[in-house]
Design a protein around this motif. Structure first.
Motif, short mmCIF file in Angstrom:
data_model
loop_
_atom_site.label_atom_id
_atom_site.label_comp_id
_atom_site.label_asym_id
_atom_site.label_seq_id
_atom_site.Cartn_x
_atom_site.Cartn_y
_atom_site.Cartn_z
N THR A 43 39.80 40.50 42.78
CA THR A 43 41.26 40.48 42.69
C THR A 43 41.81 41.28 41.51
OG1 THR A 43 41.20 38.44 41.39
CG2 THR A 43 41.38 38.20 43.78
N ALA A 44 40.95 41.96 40.78
CA ALA A 44 41.39 42.65 39.55
C ALA A 44 42.46 43.71 39.82
CB ALA A 44 40.20 43.26 38.83
N ASP A 45 42.28 44.52 40.86
CA ASP A 45 43.28 45.56 41.14
C ASP A 45 44.63 44.94 41.45
OD1 ASP A 45 41.50 47.64 40.67
OD2 ASP A 45 40.93 47.83 42.78
N GLN A 46 44.61 43.88 42.25
CA GLN A 46 45.86 43.18 42.58
C GLN A 46 46.48 42.57 41.31
OE1 GLN A 46 45.35 39.93 45.32
NE2 GLN A 46 47.53 39.58 45.52
N GLY A 47 45.64 42.00 40.45
CA GLY A 47 46.13 41.42 39.20
C GLY A 47 46.77 42.46 38.30
N ARG A 48 46.18 43.66 38.25
CA ARG A 48 46.77 44.72 37.44
C ARG A 48 48.09 45.18 38.05
NH1 ARG A 48 41.64 45.48 35.95
NH2 ARG A 48 40.87 46.56 37.77
#
Length: 192
Positions: free
Chosen positions: A155-160
């Motif tokens: 989920t890191a890309d979405q979180g960024r």
């Protein structure tokens, strides 16, 4: 490790750190650049009820429109946060918390296992933030860190994109799992 114990195990180091915070440490900076210790504690107190509600499949209205609109660190914030962490662990121990869909501070339904993973990540990352700010060490077992890394990486890309995480900080692929989690969330594992 049972999924129903993940939140409790992620919360343990944070709960222990709460007992060490003295008033003179509330203005100390944290690795999360937008928060000093007081603002980080306020963040945890602000979102805790929504994370508990997510386990119960209840949409909880935050206490204000924005975290900056309310100071939840007045009074006995340590007892309030400790109780909140206990409630969080208890509600996520229910196997039903990990099934189906739920809400987390908004109207959009999300898969409950995704939210559970976010809760674990939140507790670990902010537990590390707090430990570093206090000059302490927080530790989690490798099984829990592996789970948190996998969830954060997914989920890191979405979180960024949502502004929850900062730009990724490159970390060696063979670095400790905690360092890799921190790098994904935009934190420098070497922050002092």
């Amino acid at each position: 490790m049972s999924e129903t114990e993940r939140v409790a195990r992620a919360a343990e180091p944070l709960s222990k750190l709460l007992r060490t915070i003295t008033p003179d440490r509330l203005a100390a900076p944290t690795p999360c650049t937008e928060f000093d210790v007081r603002a980080l504690l306020n963040h945890l107190l602000f979102w805790g009820p929504s994370l508990i509600g997510a386990a119960r499949k209840e949409a909880i209205t935050p206490p204000a429109a924005a975290e900056s609109d309310v100071d939840l660190t007045e009074g006995d914030w340590a007892a309030a946060l400790d109780t909140q962490l206990d409630d969080l662990a208890t509600t996520w121990r229910n196997p039903d918390a990990w099934q189906g869909v739920t809400h987390m501070g908004g109207p959009m339904p999300l898969p409950a296992p995704l939210v559970g993973g976010m809760v674990v990540g939140e507790l670990i990352v902010h537990g590390w933030d707090l430990a570093r700010a206090l000059g302490a060490t927080a530790q989690w077992d490798d099984g829990l860190l592996r789970y948190a890394y996998d969830e954060t990486a997914a989920t890191a890309d979405q979180g960024r994109a949502m502004g929850i995480y900062g730009p990724e900080i490159p970390v060696a692929p063979d670095a400790p799992l905690l360092d890799r989690i921190l790098g994904l969330t935009g934190r420098d594992p070497a922050w002092k």
